[in-house]
Design a protein around this motif. Structure first.
Motif, mmCIF file in Angstrom:
data_model
loop_
_atom_site.group_PDB
_atom_site.id
_atom_site.type_symbol
_atom_site.label_atom_id
_atom_site.label_comp_id
_atom_site.label_asym_id
_atom_site.label_seq_id
_atom_site.Cartn_x
_atom_site.Cartn_y
_atom_site.Cartn_z
ATOM 1 N N PRO A 37 0.804 -1.221 0.000
ATOM 2 C CA PRO A 37 0.000 0.000 0.000
ATOM 3 C C PRO A 37 0.844 1.281 0.000
ATOM 4 C CG PRO A 37 -0.009 -0.992 2.166
ATOM 5 C CD PRO A 37 0.720 -1.939 1.262
ATOM 6 N N GLU A 38 2.118 1.169 0.316
ATOM 7 C CA GLU A 38 2.995 2.342 0.354
ATOM 8 C C GLU A 38 3.560 2.692 -1.021
ATOM 9 O OE1 GLU A 38 3.911 4.415 3.029
ATOM 10 O OE2 GLU A 38 2.237 3.379 4.000
ATOM 11 N N CYS A 39 4.133 1.704 -1.719
ATOM 12 C CA CYS A 39 4.816 1.999 -2.984
ATOM 13 C C CYS A 39 4.182 1.320 -4.193
ATOM 14 C CB CYS A 39 6.294 1.614 -2.891
ATOM 15 S SG CYS A 39 6.589 -0.165 -2.859
ATOM 16 N N GLY A 40 3.241 0.381 -3.958
ATOM 17 C CA GLY A 40 2.586 -0.301 -5.062
ATOM 18 C C GLY A 40 3.341 -1.500 -5.594
ATOM 19 N N GLY A 41 4.457 -1.874 -4.962
ATOM 20 C CA GLY A 41 5.240 -3.022 -5.402
ATOM 21 C C GLY A 41 4.449 -4.315 -5.300
ATOM 22 N N LEU A 42 4.606 -5.198 -6.282
ATOM 23 C CA LEU A 42 3.910 -6.487 -6.290
ATOM 24 C C LEU A 42 4.814 -7.587 -5.764
ATOM 25 C CD1 LEU A 42 2.104 -6.298 -9.739
ATOM 26 C CD2 LEU A 42 1.087 -6.053 -7.474
ATOM 27 N N HIS A 43 4.212 -8.522 -4.995
ATOM 28 C CA HIS A 43 4.964 -9.602 -4.358
ATOM 29 C C HIS A 43 4.171 -10.894 -4.406
ATOM 30 C CE1 HIS A 43 7.663 -6.547 -2.786
ATOM 31 N NE2 HIS A 43 6.590 -5.860 -2.431
ATOM 32 N N ASP A 44 4.867 -12.016 -4.273
ATOM 33 C CA ASP A 44 4.202 -13.313 -4.174
ATOM 34 C C ASP A 44 3.329 -13.349 -2.926
ATOM 35 O OD1 ASP A 44 5.393 -14.316 -6.476
ATOM 36 O OD2 ASP A 44 7.133 -15.074 -5.372
ATOM 37 N N ALA A 45 2.399 -14.285 -2.892
ATOM 38 C CA ALA A 45 1.473 -14.411 -1.770
ATOM 39 C C ALA A 45 2.183 -14.740 -0.462
ATOM 40 C CB ALA A 45 0.427 -15.474 -2.083
ATOM 41 N N SER A 46 3.388 -15.250 -0.523
ATOM 42 C CA SER A 46 4.116 -15.617 0.699
ATOM 43 C C SER A 46 4.928 -14.464 1.290
ATOM 44 C CB SER A 46 5.047 -16.796 0.405
ATOM 45 O OG SER A 46 6.000 -16.408 -0.577
ATOM 46 N N ALA A 47 4.929 -13.307 0.652
ATOM 47 C CA ALA A 47 5.734 -12.174 1.123
ATOM 48 C C ALA A 47 5.274 -11.690 2.497
ATOM 49 C CB ALA A 47 5.649 -11.030 0.129
ATOM 50 N N THR A 48 6.237 -11.313 3.326
ATOM 51 C CA THR A 48 5.937 -10.760 4.652
ATOM 52 C C THR A 48 6.442 -9.340 4.794
ATOM 53 O OG1 THR A 48 7.974 -11.691 5.554
ATOM 54 C CG2 THR A 48 5.973 -13.026 5.765
ATOM 55 N N GLU A 49 7.225 -8.877 3.819
ATOM 56 C CA GLU A 49 7.798 -7.533 3.830
ATOM 57 C C GLU A 49 7.966 -7.073 2.383
ATOM 58 O OE1 GLU A 49 12.177 -5.750 4.775
ATOM 59 O OE2 GLU A 49 11.303 -7.021 6.314
ATOM 60 N N CYS A 50 7.790 -5.776 2.145
ATOM 61 C CA CYS A 50 7.973 -5.239 0.792
ATOM 62 C C CYS A 50 9.460 -5.177 0.483
ATOM 63 C CB CYS A 50 7.346 -3.852 0.670
ATOM 64 S SG CYS A 50 7.584 -3.097 -0.950
ATOM 65 N N SER A 51 9.856 -5.831 -0.596
ATOM 66 C CA SER A 51 11.258 -5.822 -0.985
ATOM 67 C C SER A 51 11.656 -4.540 -1.705
ATOM 68 C CB SER A 51 11.577 -7.038 -1.861
ATOM 69 O OG SER A 51 10.810 -6.986 -3.041
ATOM 70 N N VAL A 52 10.687 -3.692 -2.035
ATOM 71 C CA VAL A 52 10.961 -2.432 -2.711
ATOM 72 C C VAL A 52 11.250 -1.319 -1.703
ATOM 73 C CG1 VAL A 52 10.046 -0.700 -4.307
ATOM 74 C CG2 VAL A 52 9.559 -3.125 -4.683
ATOM 75 N N CYS A 53 10.297 -1.125 -0.750
ATOM 76 C CA CYS A 53 10.442 -0.003 0.184
ATOM 77 C C CYS A 53 10.647 -0.432 1.634
ATOM 78 C CB CYS A 53 9.242 0.932 0.082
ATOM 79 S SG CYS A 53 7.685 0.236 0.737
ATOM 80 N N GLY A 54 10.516 -1.743 1.927
ATOM 81 C CA GLY A 54 10.731 -2.232 3.287
ATOM 82 C C GLY A 54 9.512 -2.177 4.181
ATOM 83 N N TRP A 55 8.333 -1.810 3.642
ATOM 84 C CA TRP A 55 7.108 -1.738 4.434
ATOM 85 C C TRP A 55 6.756 -3.108 5.007
ATOM 86 C CZ3 TRP A 55 2.377 -4.154 3.652
ATOM 87 C CH2 TRP A 55 1.322 -3.707 4.451
ATOM 88 N N VAL A 56 6.251 -3.122 6.241
ATOM 89 C CA VAL A 56 5.817 -4.346 6.908
ATOM 90 C C VAL A 56 4.391 -4.120 7.400
ATOM 91 C CG1 VAL A 56 6.253 -5.919 8.827
ATOM 92 C CG2 VAL A 56 8.167 -4.879 7.621
ATOM 93 N N PRO A 57 3.466 -5.054 7.166
ATOM 94 C CA PRO A 57 2.082 -4.875 7.624
ATOM 95 C C PRO A 57 1.996 -4.649 9.127
ATOM 96 C CG PRO A 57 2.272 -6.826 6.245
ATOM 97 C CD PRO A 57 3.654 -6.333 6.491
ATOM 98 N N GLY A 58 1.043 -3.804 9.511
ATOM 99 C CA GLY A 58 0.794 -3.563 10.931
ATOM 100 C C GLY A 58 1.687 -2.550 11.590
ATOM 101 N N ARG A 59 2.550 -1.905 10.851
ATOM 102 C CA ARG A 59 3.421 -0.875 11.442
ATOM 103 C C ARG A 59 2.887 0.488 11.176
ATOM 104 N NH1 ARG A 59 9.713 -2.365 10.580
ATOM 105 N NH2 ARG A 59 9.716 -4.216 11.833
#
Length: 59
Positions: A37-59
């Motif tokens: 939701p921060e940068c719009g980067g797409l990830h596999d369903a198993s992702a736990t952190e955004c590899s583009v901007c480092g965003w983590v859910p719930g922070r």
């Protein structure tokens, strides 16, 4: 005897009364991928952190 609201609860109430979201933010969905939701980067369903901007859910 009722307990007083915590500082976090009071702050959340203050923000929500002024139109701000106070719920934790999670992943958006784009087809079968998770979308940051921060940068719009797409990830596999198993992702736990955004590899583009480092965003983590719930922070």
């Amino acid at each position: 005897m009722a307990s007083a609201p915590s500082d976090d609860e009071m702050f959340d109430q203050f923000l929500s009364e002024r139109g701000h979201e106070t719920e934790p933010v999670g992943w958006d969905q784009s087809y079968n991928k998770k979308q940051c939701p921060e940068c719009g980067g797409l990830h596999d369903a198993s992702a736990t952190e955004c590899s583009v901007c480092g965003w983590v859910p719930g922070r």
